[in-house]
Design an enzyme around this catalytic site. Structure first.
Site, short mmCIF file in Angstrom:
data_model
loop_
_atom_site.label_atom_id
_atom_site.label_comp_id
_atom_site.label_asym_id
_atom_site.label_seq_id
_atom_site.Cartn_x
_atom_site.Cartn_y
_atom_site.Cartn_z
N ARG A 24 71.22 73.99 76.72
CA ARG A 24 72.66 73.85 76.95
C ARG A 24 73.14 72.42 76.77
NH1 ARG A 24 73.57 71.25 81.46
NH2 ARG A 24 71.86 71.07 82.94
N ARG A 122 57.39 90.34 105.77
CA ARG A 122 57.26 90.05 104.34
C ARG A 122 58.64 89.89 103.70
NH1 ARG A 122 53.05 94.25 104.96
NH2 ARG A 122 54.61 95.80 104.34
N CYS A 142 68.74 75.35 90.18
CA CYS A 142 67.43 75.24 89.52
C CYS A 142 66.33 75.74 90.46
CB CYS A 142 67.18 73.81 89.09
SG CYS A 142 68.29 73.25 87.78
N GLY A 164 62.89 73.27 85.15
CA GLY A 164 62.36 72.05 85.74
C GLY A 164 62.32 70.89 84.76
N ILE A 204 60.47 68.68 79.02
CA ILE A 204 60.69 67.24 78.87
C ILE A 204 61.71 67.05 77.76
CG2 ILE A 204 59.64 65.02 78.28
CD1 ILE A 204 56.92 66.27 79.18
N TYR A 205 62.78 66.35 78.06
CA TYR A 205 63.77 66.08 77.02
C TYR A 205 63.21 65.09 76.00
CZ TYR A 205 67.34 68.59 79.63
OH TYR A 205 68.07 69.57 80.27
N SER A 261 70.10 64.43 81.27
CA SER A 261 70.90 65.24 80.35
C SER A 261 71.80 66.15 81.17
CB SER A 261 69.99 66.07 79.44
OG SER A 261 69.25 65.21 78.57
#
Length: 262
Positions: A24, A122, A142, A164, A204-205, A261
């Site tokens: 995005r 649970r 996130c 992430g 990783i950008y 970003s």
């Protein structure tokens, strides 16, 4: 030491084998799916030592979400935390997300009540991925789901993270949810147990690669894990302040500046 090793193994895998992908933002990423780290919080506090991570800022953000249960960015700014500045809306909030959703559905109180009175349930989940609210915020959550379990006197937690940012977000998230386990354990008369961190899209950008390669050079010079110290007099989750949460003997390599970003 285990935190750096697990983290750097994932980072190296992404650098070596990651899928080059659009997203995005305007910056492309290298990504891999389904990355998992598991830490025994009775043995270590998982904060990276191969670069400096801003412990206090990370803890203030997690208190803002789960204790203050706020979406008001001004509280963070007052505490010199600017993580959410780029997503602040015209009303000064981040919309109906994170702390807003925690408060609306009373999720922390329900979790603490179950841990105290029905610890083998649970159904001990905190889920901030609430569909009616997603489009009323500038960014979807996130880290959106925690699942809790008690084994003997140990409190275990699994965090599920849909997305992430490995250089920037994930080192914060590792700290934040480990601290949250310690806080919840203390007020429910339990001990910290296993923290499992599941990342669906670990990335990783492209413009972060230089910094990541610098950090990977430090993989053979990892410092011992520091010690998390809480004010043991606190018995109510809502009474914790940042002054009650200390990190002792944190030794680290220099900070690496990574671009964000938006």
């Amino acid at each position: 030491m285990n935190a750096d090793k697990q983290y750097l193994d994932i980072v190296k895998d992404i650098v070596d084998n990651g899928f080059y992908s659009e997203n995005r933002t305007v910056n492309k990423t290298y990504k891999l799916p389904h990355k998992i780290m598991t830490f025994d919080l009775s043995e270590e506090f998982p904060i990276l030592t191969t670069k400096k991570v801003a412990f206090k800022s990370a803890v203030l953000e997690i208190l803002w979400i789960f204790q203050k249960q706020s979406n008001d960015v001004s509280w963070l700014k007052k505490n010199k935390v600017h993580i959410w500045d780029d997503w602040e809306m015209e009303d000064g909030t981040i919309g109906e997300s994170y702390g807003y959703v925690v408060r609306k559905y009373n999720q922390i109180d329900d979790l603490i009540e179950m841990l105290k009175n029905n610890s083998q349930s649970r159904r001990m989940l905190v889920n901030i991925w609430q569909i009616p609210h997603l489009k009323k915020a500038p960014l979807y959550p996130c880290c959106f789901l925690t699942m809790w379990d008690v084994l003997d006197d140990k409190l275990n937690c699994m965090l599920v993270q849909r997305s992430g940012d490995m250089p920037l977000g994930v080192p914060f998230n590792m700290i934040q949810y480990s601290v949250l386990v310690h806080l919840i354990a203390q007020v429910t008369n339990l001990k910290p147990g296993i923290f499992t961190h599941v990342i669906n899209n670990a990335h990783i950008y492209e413009n972060q690669l230089t910094g990541i390669r610098e950090q990977l050079k430090r993989k053979n010079d990892i410092y011992p894990s520091p010690i998390l110290e809480l004010n043991k007099d606190i018995k109510d989750f809502y009474d914790f302040s940042i002054e009650d949460i200390k990190l002792k003997d944190y030794k680290y390599h220099p900070k690496i500046d990574f671009p964000i970003s938006v």
